[in-house]
Scaffold this motif. Sequence first.
Motif, PDB file in Angstrom:
ATOM      1  N   GLY A   1      37.157  40.473  51.351  1.00  0.00           N
ATOM      2  CA  GLY A   1      38.313  39.581  51.369  1.00  0.00           C
ATOM      3  C   GLY A   1      38.752  39.155  49.984  1.00  0.00           C
ATOM      4  N   ALA A   2      38.323  39.900  48.965  1.00  0.00           N
ATOM      5  CA  ALA A   2      38.659  39.561  47.584  1.00  0.00           C
ATOM      6  C   ALA A   2      40.133  39.843  47.304  1.00  0.00           C
ATOM      7  N   ARG A   3      40.677  39.109  46.308  1.00  0.00           N
ATOM      8  CA  ARG A   3      42.040  39.398  45.861  1.00  0.00           C
ATOM      9  C   ARG A   3      42.071  40.767  45.177  1.00  0.00           C
ATOM     10  N   PHE A   4      41.019  41.056  44.428  1.00  0.00           N
ATOM     11  CA  PHE A   4      40.918  42.359  43.783  1.00  0.00           C
ATOM     12  C   PHE A   4      39.443  42.694  43.594  1.00  0.00           C
ATOM     13  N   GLY A   5      39.178  43.996  43.469  1.00  0.00           N
ATOM     14  CA  GLY A   5      37.815  44.473  43.227  1.00  0.00           C
ATOM     15  C   GLY A   5      37.837  45.567  42.177  1.00  0.00           C
ATOM     16  N   ALA A   6      36.734  45.696  41.469  1.00  0.00           N
ATOM     17  CA  ALA A   6      36.610  46.728  40.438  1.00  0.00           C
ATOM     18  C   ALA A   6      35.203  47.306  40.484  1.00  0.00           C
TER      19      ALA A   6
ATOM     20  N   GLY B   1      43.455  46.481  44.720  1.00  0.00           N
ATOM     21  CA  GLY B   1      44.149  45.201  44.812  1.00  0.00           C
ATOM     22  C   GLY B   1      44.820  44.756  43.531  1.00  0.00           C
ATOM     23  N   ALA B   2      44.776  45.599  42.492  1.00  0.00           N
ATOM     24  CA  ALA B   2      45.406  45.247  41.212  1.00  0.00           C
ATOM     25  C   ALA B   2      45.771  46.535  40.475  1.00  0.00           C
ATOM     26  N   PRO B   3      46.844  46.524  39.675  1.00  0.00           N
ATOM     27  CA  PRO B   3      47.217  47.712  38.897  1.00  0.00           C
ATOM     28  C   PRO B   3      46.241  47.926  37.739  1.00  0.00           C
TER      29      PRO B   3
ATOM     30  N   PRO C   1      40.079  36.174  29.087  1.00  0.00           N
ATOM     31  CA  PRO C   1      41.135  36.282  28.089  1.00  0.00           C
ATOM     32  C   PRO C   1      42.493  35.894  28.675  1.00  0.00           C
ATOM     33  N   GLU C   2      43.396  35.504  27.818  1.00  0.00           N
ATOM     34  CA  GLU C   2      44.741  35.116  28.253  1.00  0.00           C
ATOM     35  C   GLU C   2      45.426  36.285  28.945  1.00  0.00           C
ATOM     36  N   GLY C   3      46.003  36.028  30.107  1.00  0.00           N
ATOM     37  CA  GLY C   3      46.694  37.067  30.860  1.00  0.00           C
ATOM     38  C   GLY C   3      45.803  37.797  31.848  1.00  0.00           C
ATOM     39  N   HIS C   4      44.510  37.464  31.849  1.00  0.00           N
ATOM     40  CA  HIS C   4      43.577  38.120  32.779  1.00  0.00           C
ATOM     41  C   HIS C   4      43.854  37.642  34.200  1.00  0.00           C
ATOM     42  N   LEU C   5      43.570  38.498  35.185  1.00  0.00           N
ATOM     43  CA  LEU C   5      43.704  38.088  36.573  1.00  0.00           C
ATOM     44  C   LEU C   5      42.859  36.836  36.825  1.00  0.00           C
ATOM     45  N   PRO C   6      43.392  35.851  37.522  1.00  0.00           N
ATOM     46  CA  PRO C   6      42.635  34.600  37.729  1.00  0.00           C
ATOM     47  C   PRO C   6      41.417  34.837  38.622  1.00  0.00           C
ATOM     48  N   VAL C   7      40.265  34.413  38.151  1.00  0.00           N
ATOM     49  CA  VAL C   7      39.022  34.567  38.912  1.00  0.00           C
ATOM     50  C   VAL C   7      38.375  33.191  39.045  1.00  0.00           C
ATOM     51  N   VAL C   8      38.218  32.754  40.289  1.00  0.00           N
ATOM     52  CA  VAL C   8      37.481  31.516  40.571  1.00  0.00           C
ATOM     53  C   VAL C   8      36.223  31.902  41.360  1.00  0.00           C
ATOM     54  N   SER C   9      36.426  32.356  42.590  1.00  0.00           N
ATOM     55  CA  SER C   9      35.287  32.912  43.341  1.00  0.00           C
ATOM     56  C   SER C   9      34.902  34.242  42.717  1.00  0.00           C
ATOM     57  N   TYR C  10      33.598  34.455  42.558  1.00  0.00           N
ATOM     58  CA  TYR C  10      33.118  35.643  41.827  1.00  0.00           C
ATOM     59  C   TYR C  10      31.932  36.239  42.578  1.00  0.00           C
TER      60      TYR C  10
END
Length: 522
Positions: free
Chosen positions: A182-187, A207-209, A256-265
Amino acid sequence: MRETLVEDEAAQGGLAVRESAAHLAALVEGSDDAIISKTLDGTITSWNPAAERMFGYRADEIVGRSILTLIPEERRSEETAIIERVRAGERVPPFETVRRRKDGSLVDLSITVSPVRRADGTIIGASKIARDISERKAVEAQLARQAERLTHLNRAALLVSQDLDLERIVQAVTDIATELSGARFGAFFYNVLGDEGESYLLFSLSGAPREAFERFGMPRNTAVFDPTFRGAGTIRSDDIRKDPRYGLSAPHHGMPEGHLPVVSYLAVPVISRSGAVLGGLFFGHDEPAMFNAEVEELVEAVAAQAAVAMDNAHLHEAARVEIAARVKAEEELQLTLAEMRHRVKNTLAMVQAIAAQTFRETSATERQSFEARVRALSDAHDLLTERHWGTVSAGEMIERALHASDKMKPGRISLAGPDAEVPASRALLAAMALHELGTNAVKYGALSGDAGTVAVEWDMVKESGRDRLRLRWSEQGGPPVSPPARTGFGTRMLERALRGQGGSAAIEFRPEGVCCTLELPA
């Protein structure tokens, strides 16, 4: 008297009614099910202790209020349908639904509704019996989640087990695990070993470009990432920004600035059967507490499947590289052997030319004999080159060595022996020996006439614990034989060459035909 009896009966009837009512009231009060009465317009008229425990309202808080107080807005059409059936005098059999407690939480219920009548039969309201089925629903939901989990894991196993392409495997694993978590994005950051042996890191995204990561470079072994890349275990955080390991490393000291927002990890290492860390699965969400223990177990299961699939892909790739290397080596060997064959032929041709010039004053017979020996040597080299100068079949070597003699006297030479393997250097000597024997048989021995035959037999024997090739040449039916006055060139060559290789040659000049026994180490 009669009036007295009637009064007594009436009194007894009233007592029975009162006792029945008291019994019913006791049942209502002691029931574990919520029992609620209401009018046809939905006003609550009675409320038992179980209803108070179930919904949180005291009787004095809820009696007189609408039954809709307990019904979520999206389910209020159920009440309309219930009242219609009650007005028609129908009992509503148990049905499952959801109602709202005083604190706003929802509870799963099984509800039965019956009409309430006056003594004359007029319907004046309804009685509801509500049973809490939350536990059963929770068990059913858990079973449904487990079934769904198994379905996803089976799908993951099927996808990764059917493929041996590493890039497709890691992308499929990333997509499935991101969906399950259920993550916003995964890598998936994974290690790859190049053709030159160098190790480098690649990644797949879901989930992300890709540009969302490419401009930030590959992750380093910071305090947050290090446990995953070392394979120390899973890291799950409701808010990674509050983790004591977060923000310790320069230059960014956090995201870093502009990174995808990560709260839950959530980060899970992918570990090979050998114990080597193949990479790590990383998942992020911009809201806190989005990953629980169940999600963690799911992703760990997918990571285990990914490790097996990646191991198989690596083995497949290693086999492909090895096969390609072998093919290349074989091609290079063939080129080398072809070049050597060409050079040997050129050398032997040069020897023949020199011999022809040197022996021009000698008889044609002697020149032809020498040239035949050179051709026999060339033929033997051809056979050994075809076998990469390893071992050759004894039968094939003997057949080739006697090909010229058999062509001149077809059907007169018989061969018999096992399909033994002979080292290249020994085979060359044996071929030259057989050429000499065949040439002499055609000129002077059993093959010089029309009736003689030659039998060639061979076998592998053990002598002092070592294998030896024993070959016997027997002539019959030719002109009478007597020992020669002098030893010829061919005989001297055979004896000396064979002795030099640890072999021997024994020639017998019997009246009925020449017999020769050759032995060579195998």
